[in-house]
Write a protein that holds these residues in place. Structure first.
Motif, PDB file in Angstrom:
ATOM      1  N   THR A  31       0.839  -1.188   0.000  1.00 11.85           N
ATOM      2  CA  THR A  31       0.000   0.000   0.000  1.00 11.85           C
ATOM      3  C   THR A  31       0.879   1.246   0.000  1.00 11.85           C
ATOM      4  N   CYS A  51      -4.160   4.583   3.560  1.00 11.93           N
ATOM      5  CA  CYS A  51      -3.255   3.632   2.924  1.00 11.93           C
ATOM      6  C   CYS A  51      -4.052   2.920   1.828  1.00 11.93           C
ATOM      7  N   PRO A  53      -4.242   0.652  -1.960  1.00 14.50           N
ATOM      8  CA  PRO A  53      -3.511  -0.423  -2.651  1.00 14.50           C
ATOM      9  C   PRO A  53      -2.534   0.145  -3.672  1.00 14.50           C
TER      10      PRO A  53
END
Length: 138
Positions: A31, A51, A53
């Protein structure tokens, strides 16, 4: 009903924070940290750190119309995966080249090239004076 502390704990597990900025935010592997404007009624609004991907970072979700190309520039952070700012640039120009921090792009014979660049001490430390002789080759 959830208390503020319970909500903050749940959001921290999900990788969402309201404090600071992405420069000092750690995100789990896979992330990267992204700063988003938070919901509020009266601006300026607090920034929400999330956060996200790695698949959503940089040029991964951006397409440029030909002849432009997608260029990623990394926003500084202390984590392993920093946010990459994606822009569409004209090929074969310095705007389409990302040089390492100690280098600067110069166009030579119509081709952009990264060259070593050491800024003068005046640009780094303002009006302070250093002994320039220590940086000269003997």
């Amino acid at each position: 009903m959830l208390s503020f502390y319970h909500l903050a704990f749940i959001l921290s597990i999900l990788g969402v924070s309201w404090a600071g900025n992405c420069i000092d935010q750690f995100c789990p592997p896979g992330t990267f940290c992204d700063e988003r404007p938070g919901p509020c009624r009266n601006p300026p609004c607090a920034t929400i750190l999330a956060c996200l991907p790695i698949e959503a970072n940089g040029c991964a979700r951006m397409e440029c119309q030909a002849p432009k190309v997608c260029v990623e520039r990394v926003r500084p952070c202390i984590g392993r995966s920093c946010k990459e700012i994606a822009t569409c640039e004209t090929p074969n120009t310095c705007a389409s080249v990302v040089c390492p921090p100690s280098q600067k792009c110069h166009v030579e014979n119509g081709t952009p090239t990264c060259k070593k660049h050491i800024p003068p001490t005046r640009g780094i430390i303002g009006k302070a004076v250093l002994d320039e002789k220590q940086f000269q080759d003997n």
